[in-house]
Motif scaffolding. Structure first.
Motif, PDB file in Angstrom:
ATOM      1  N   VAL A  55     -45.584 -18.814 -17.893  1.00 23.11           N
ATOM      2  CA  VAL A  55     -46.257 -19.837 -18.663  1.00 23.11           C
ATOM      3  C   VAL A  55     -45.235 -20.925 -18.972  1.00 23.11           C
ATOM      4  N   VAL A  56     -45.554 -22.146 -18.619  1.00 23.08           N
ATOM      5  CA  VAL A  56     -44.567 -23.211 -18.729  1.00 23.08           C
ATOM      6  C   VAL A  56     -45.051 -24.325 -19.645  1.00 23.08           C
ATOM      7  N   CYS A  57     -44.120 -24.865 -20.391  1.00 23.60           N
ATOM      8  CA  CYS A  57     -44.340 -26.067 -21.207  1.00 23.60           C
ATOM      9  C   CYS A  57     -45.579 -25.982 -22.076  1.00 23.60           C
ATOM     10  N   LEU A  58     -45.799 -24.856 -22.649  1.00 25.62           N
ATOM     11  CA  LEU A  58     -46.932 -24.737 -23.545  1.00 25.62           C
ATOM     12  C   LEU A  58     -46.439 -24.548 -24.967  1.00 25.62           C
ATOM     13  N   GLN A  59     -47.070 -25.260 -25.826  1.00 25.90           N
ATOM     14  CA  GLN A  59     -46.719 -25.175 -27.222  1.00 25.90           C
ATOM     15  C   GLN A  59     -47.131 -23.819 -27.768  1.00 25.90           C
ATOM     16  N   ILE A  60     -46.297 -23.271 -28.592  1.00 28.62           N
ATOM     17  CA  ILE A  60     -46.635 -22.025 -29.264  1.00 28.62           C
ATOM     18  C   ILE A  60     -47.717 -22.349 -30.292  1.00 28.62           C
ATOM     19  N   ASP A  61     -48.808 -21.634 -30.212  1.00 26.43           N
ATOM     20  CA  ASP A  61     -49.932 -21.860 -31.114  1.00 26.43           C
ATOM     21  C   ASP A  61     -49.500 -21.523 -32.538  1.00 26.43           C
ATOM     22  N   LEU A 119     -55.596 -18.202 -14.102  1.00 25.07           N
ATOM     23  CA  LEU A 119     -54.977 -18.677 -15.336  1.00 25.07           C
ATOM     24  C   LEU A 119     -55.476 -20.069 -15.703  1.00 25.07           C
ATOM     25  N   PRO A 120     -55.453 -20.392 -16.976  1.00 23.47           N
ATOM     26  CA  PRO A 120     -55.753 -21.771 -17.355  1.00 23.47           C
ATOM     27  C   PRO A 120     -54.795 -22.730 -16.638  1.00 23.47           C
ATOM     28  N   GLU A 121     -55.286 -23.919 -16.349  1.00 21.55           N
ATOM     29  CA  GLU A 121     -54.531 -24.893 -15.564  1.00 21.55           C
ATOM     30  C   GLU A 121     -53.162 -25.185 -16.171  1.00 21.55           C
ATOM     31  N   GLY A 122     -52.153 -25.213 -15.300  1.00 23.46           N
ATOM     32  CA  GLY A 122     -50.806 -25.576 -15.702  1.00 23.46           C
ATOM     33  C   GLY A 122     -49.964 -24.465 -16.286  1.00 23.46           C
ATOM     34  N   LEU A 123     -50.491 -23.247 -16.373  1.00 21.38           N
ATOM     35  CA  LEU A 123     -49.725 -22.161 -16.982  1.00 21.38           C
ATOM     36  C   LEU A 123     -48.719 -21.518 -16.043  1.00 21.38           C
ATOM     37  N   LEU A 124     -49.088 -21.347 -14.784  1.00 22.22           N
ATOM     38  CA  LEU A 124     -48.218 -20.605 -13.870  1.00 22.22           C
ATOM     39  C   LEU A 124     -47.016 -21.446 -13.484  1.00 22.22           C
ATOM     40  N   TYR A 125     -45.847 -20.900 -13.727  1.00 21.12           N
ATOM     41  CA  TYR A 125     -44.598 -21.590 -13.414  1.00 21.12           C
ATOM     42  C   TYR A 125     -43.928 -21.006 -12.186  1.00 21.12           C
ATOM     43  N   GLU A 126     -43.877 -19.695 -12.096  1.00 22.16           N
ATOM     44  CA  GLU A 126     -43.079 -19.068 -11.052  1.00 22.16           C
ATOM     45  C   GLU A 126     -43.555 -17.650 -10.785  1.00 22.16           C
ATOM     46  N   VAL A 127     -43.528 -17.259  -9.516  1.00 27.68           N
ATOM     47  CA  VAL A 127     -43.738 -15.878  -9.103  1.00 27.68           C
ATOM     48  C   VAL A 127     -42.440 -15.428  -8.460  1.00 27.68           C
ATOM     49  N   LYS A 128     -41.910 -14.330  -8.935  1.00 26.86           N
ATOM     50  CA  LYS A 128     -40.669 -13.775  -8.382  1.00 26.86           C
ATOM     51  C   LYS A 128     -40.954 -12.342  -7.968  1.00 26.86           C
ATOM     52  N   ILE A 129     -40.642 -12.019  -6.709  1.00 31.05           N
ATOM     53  CA  ILE A 129     -40.891 -10.668  -6.206  1.00 31.05           C
ATOM     54  C   ILE A 129     -39.577 -10.060  -5.732  1.00 31.05           C
ATOM     55  N   HIS A 130     -39.287  -8.896  -6.248  1.00 32.37           N
ATOM     56  CA  HIS A 130     -38.147  -8.109  -5.802  1.00 32.37           C
ATOM     57  C   HIS A 130     -38.666  -7.160  -4.730  1.00 32.37           C
ATOM     58  N   GLU A 131     -38.395  -7.470  -3.477  1.00 32.81           N
ATOM     59  CA  GLU A 131     -38.803  -6.586  -2.390  1.00 32.81           C
ATOM     60  C   GLU A 131     -37.916  -5.345  -2.390  1.00 32.81           C
ATOM     61  N   THR A 132     -36.633  -5.567  -2.588  1.00 35.93           N
ATOM     62  CA  THR A 132     -35.642  -4.500  -2.744  1.00 35.93           C
ATOM     63  C   THR A 132     -34.706  -4.948  -3.866  1.00 35.93           C
ATOM     64  N   ASP A 133     -33.710  -4.144  -4.173  1.00 32.99           N
ATOM     65  CA  ASP A 133     -32.734  -4.544  -5.189  1.00 32.99           C
ATOM     66  C   ASP A 133     -31.949  -5.782  -4.764  1.00 32.99           C
ATOM     67  N   LYS A 134     -31.880  -6.022  -3.461  1.00 31.20           N
ATOM     68  CA  LYS A 134     -31.074  -7.129  -2.951  1.00 31.20           C
ATOM     69  C   LYS A 134     -31.892  -8.290  -2.398  1.00 31.20           C
ATOM     70  N   ASN A 135     -33.163  -8.081  -2.129  1.00 30.22           N
ATOM     71  CA  ASN A 135     -34.013  -9.122  -1.554  1.00 30.22           C
ATOM     72  C   ASN A 135     -35.034  -9.584  -2.585  1.00 30.22           C
ATOM     73  N   ILE A 136     -34.925 -10.840  -2.978  1.00 30.84           N
ATOM     74  CA  ILE A 136     -35.790 -11.396  -4.014  1.00 30.84           C
ATOM     75  C   ILE A 136     -36.330 -12.742  -3.516  1.00 30.84           C
ATOM     76  N   VAL A 137     -37.621 -12.957  -3.732  1.00 33.89           N
ATOM     77  CA  VAL A 137     -38.266 -14.204  -3.343  1.00 33.89           C
ATOM     78  C   VAL A 137     -38.809 -14.866  -4.614  1.00 33.89           C
ATOM     79  N   VAL A 138     -38.584 -16.167  -4.724  1.00 31.09           N
ATOM     80  CA  VAL A 138     -39.112 -16.957  -5.825  1.00 31.09           C
ATOM     81  C   VAL A 138     -40.006 -18.036  -5.243  1.00 31.09           C
ATOM     82  N   TYR A 139     -41.196 -18.189  -5.808  1.00 30.29           N
ATOM     83  CA  TYR A 139     -42.125 -19.228  -5.341  1.00 30.29           C
ATOM     84  C   TYR A 139     -42.694 -19.945  -6.555  1.00 30.29           C
ATOM     85  N   ARG A 140     -42.695 -21.276  -6.491  1.00 32.47           N
ATOM     86  CA  ARG A 140     -43.180 -22.107  -7.598  1.00 32.47           C
ATOM     87  C   ARG A 140     -44.327 -23.019  -7.182  1.00 32.47           C
ATOM     88  N   GLY A 141     -45.067 -22.633  -6.151  1.00 30.64           N
ATOM     89  CA  GLY A 141     -46.221 -23.410  -5.760  1.00 30.64           C
ATOM     90  C   GLY A 141     -45.913 -24.644  -4.941  1.00 30.64           C
TER      91      GLY A 141
END
Length: 142
Positions: A55-61, A119-141
């Protein structure tokens, strides 16, 4: 009082198998590019799916003290990831991967594309997947 912004993370693990194989390559080229991950019977991973800064740039309610209810986030993860992906053969059980090579990079895109619809629009910032302890993928759309 100044606007307060928070990033929340939810970690979820799931297990799935797949075979790295491109229909655009010959069998020999697939073996050369993907090596042992091109095994005709596939191979498995215990993916650790990290929604870092989901969740990105959202004000705390001010009333609830939350950016979003984590119970809702857990439900979205169940619907988008756990039900369609956990303990599945990505290539055979997930229609998206019938024509897309089931790399972790493409898995991150799949999760992003489906999660951003929930998700409500604008909430998703990043998906990070650890395939293994050493292989990690980050995707931000992007």
């Amino acid at each position: 009082m100044a606007e307060r912004v928070a990033y929340i993370t939810r970690v979820q693990s799931f297990s799935a198998c797949h075979r790295l194989h491109s229909p655009d390559l010959s069998d020999e080229e697939n073996k050369k590019v993907f090596g042992k991950c091109n095994n005709p019977n596939g191979h498995g991973h215990n993916y650790k799916d990290v929604y870092e800064r989901m969740v990105v740039c959202l004000q705390i309610d001010a009333e609830t003290g939350m950016v979003m209810n984590l119970t809702d986030l857990k439900r979205y993860i169940e619907d988008v990831i756990m039900t369609p992906l956990d303990h599945k053969n990505l290539d055979k059980d997930v229609p998206y991967f019938a024509k897309v090579v089931s790399t972790t990079e493409n898995l991150a895109v799949y999760i992003w594309d489906h999660m951003v619809k929930e998700l409500p629009e604008g909430l998703l910032y990043e998906v990070k997947i650890h395939e293994t302890d050493k292989n990690i993928v980050v995707y931000r759309g992007e």
